[in-house]
Enzyme design. Structure first.
Site, PDB file in Angstrom:
ATOM      1  CB  CYS A  92      -7.307  -2.906   2.856  1.00  0.00           C
ATOM      2  SG  CYS A  92      -5.884  -3.780   3.494  1.00  0.00           S
ATOM      3  CG  HIS A  96      -4.004  -7.083   5.398  1.00  0.00           C
ATOM      4  ND1 HIS A  96      -3.733  -7.142   4.004  1.00  0.00           N
ATOM      5  CD2 HIS A  96      -3.173  -7.912   5.898  1.00  0.00           C
ATOM      6  CE1 HIS A  96      -2.686  -7.678   3.488  1.00  0.00           C
ATOM      7  NE2 HIS A  96      -2.332  -8.074   4.796  1.00  0.00           N
ATOM      8  CB  CYS A 152      -4.088  -7.242  -3.192  1.00  0.00           C
ATOM      9  SG  CYS A 152      -2.840  -6.031  -2.656  1.00  0.00           S
ATOM     10  CG  ASN A 153      -9.024  -3.442  -2.278  1.00  0.00           C
ATOM     11  OD1 ASN A 153     -10.088  -2.811  -2.571  1.00  0.00           O
ATOM     12  ND2 ASN A 153      -9.106  -4.381  -1.258  1.00  0.00           N
ATOM     13  N   GLY A 158       1.031  -1.170   0.074  1.00  0.00           N
ATOM     14  CA  GLY A 158       0.021   0.179  -0.075  1.00  0.00           C
ATOM     15  C   GLY A 158       0.779   1.279   0.063  1.00  0.00           C
TER      16      GLY A 158
HETATM   17  N1  DGL Z   1      -4.278  -6.487   1.452  1.00  0.00           N
HETATM   18  C1  DGL Z   1      -3.970  -5.486   0.629  1.00  0.00           C
HETATM   19  C2  DGL Z   1      -5.040  -4.460  -0.082  1.00  0.00           C
HETATM   20  O1  DGL Z   1      -6.111  -4.755  -0.207  1.00  0.00           O
HETATM   21  C3  DGL Z   1      -2.465  -4.710   0.700  1.00  0.00           C
HETATM   22  C4  DGL Z   1      -2.219  -4.374   2.107  1.00  0.00           C
HETATM   23  C5  DGL Z   1      -0.753  -3.864   1.871  1.00  0.00           C
HETATM   24  O2  DGL Z   1       0.115  -4.916   1.579  1.00  0.00           O
HETATM   25  O3  DGL Z   1      -0.459  -2.706   2.010  1.00  0.00           O
HETATM   26  O4  DGL Z   1      -4.741  -3.307  -0.375  1.00  0.00           O
END
Ligand code: DGL
Length: 270
Positions: free
Chosen positions: A189, A191, A77-78, A47
């Site tokens: 995101c 996560h 992953c966004n 990110g």
């Molecule tokens: N899970 C990821 C997302 O959806 C990225 C998180 C990261 O690596 O910064 O953006």
């Protein structure tokens, strides 16, 4: 589109643990599919990186998933979806179907949230790319979007999961004045569903928390149905690759899948 076989696996990738929220939903909706998951733990977090860097990583991962004969690649992953979707689609061409996590979410907003004020939290890349904003504005559904970057949250979730550190970050980020009057909040995101309860509690369950993983999984199912590519194999397999083996990732996989998961080290950059 190249003729794919129903028996080919679905490839799913993220910078780390986050895409497992999507993988879990896909496994629930499509239990007969073989799954190949790639977590780019060597380069986490995505990110905060430039779009060019995320694109370079994503293309390498897409290449690896193509070598594994994936019929469909889900960018779970966004940050990668907003930075690299178009590029990956071009790179992959007709060799596989490529999907991202943004479009199914925007579709959900179109169907259920017209004329609402929607908050969105995500990484700096996701928010600054303005991809959600552009797609939502294009819907012409009177949706007002307020996005707020929550930069450290994904790394903290990766490292600590659900604990006091993530509690403080959630409180700090969500108290931002721009998020106080929204009708619903998109977890942009992959996560963040790990701390979904904390987020809901912060808003005292006054607003709806939109966790797109279900919607994304349903979109994958619909797409495979449309292409006649649904697998009916009773003995499906899951393989998990990481670019760097970390204890936190190994522990994280256990939150999502009951069975013992064997992590395979796949150093793409050696
Ligand atoms: N899970 C990821 C997302 O959806 C990225 C998180 C990261 O690596 O910064 O953006």
């Amino acid at each position: 589109m190249t003729k794919h076989k129903t028996s080919q696996p679905i490839g799913i990738f993220d910078s780390g643990i986050g895409g497992l929220t999507v993988a879990q939903a896909i496994v629930q909706h499509l239990p007969n599919e073989d799954i190949i998951y790639f977590g780019d733990t060597a380069h986490l977090p995505y990110g905060d990186k430039s779009a060019a860097t995320i694109q370079a990583y994503s293309v390498k991962i897409a290449h690896m998933l193509l070598q594994q004969q994936c019929k469909l690649i889900m960018i779970a992953c966004n940050s990668a979806s907003t930075a690299a979707y178009e590029l990956i689609k071009e790179y992959v061409g007709s060799k596989a179907i490529v999907m991202n996590v943004v479009d199914p979410t925007v579709q959900l907003l179109r169907e259920k949230y017209a004329h609402k004020h929607i908050g969105l939290i995500g990484t700096r890349q996701t928010v600054n790319s303005n991809v959600y904003k552009k797609k939502i504005d294009d819907l012409n559904r009177g949706i007002q979007l307020t996005s707020h970057p929550t930069n450290l949250l994904a790394s903290a979730i990766e490292e600590f999961g659900n604990n006091g550190v993530t509690d403080s970050l959630v409180e700090e980020y969500l108290s931002h004045h721009t998020l106080q009057n929204v009708d619903a909040l998109v977890l942009a995101c992959t996560h963040y569903p790990v701390v979904k309860k904390k987020i809901a509690n912060y808003f005292k369950k006054r607003i709806e928390i939109i966790d797109p993983s279900e919607t994304v999984a349903k979109a994958v199912k619909t797409r495979l149905e449309q292409e006649n590519l649904l697998n009916t194999n009773e003995n499906s397999t899951k393989r998990f690759y990481v670019s760097d083996y970390t204890e936190s990732f190994a522990a994280g996989t256990k939150i999502f899948f009951d069975e013992e998961i064997k992590l395979e080290h796949y150093p793409l950059w050696d």
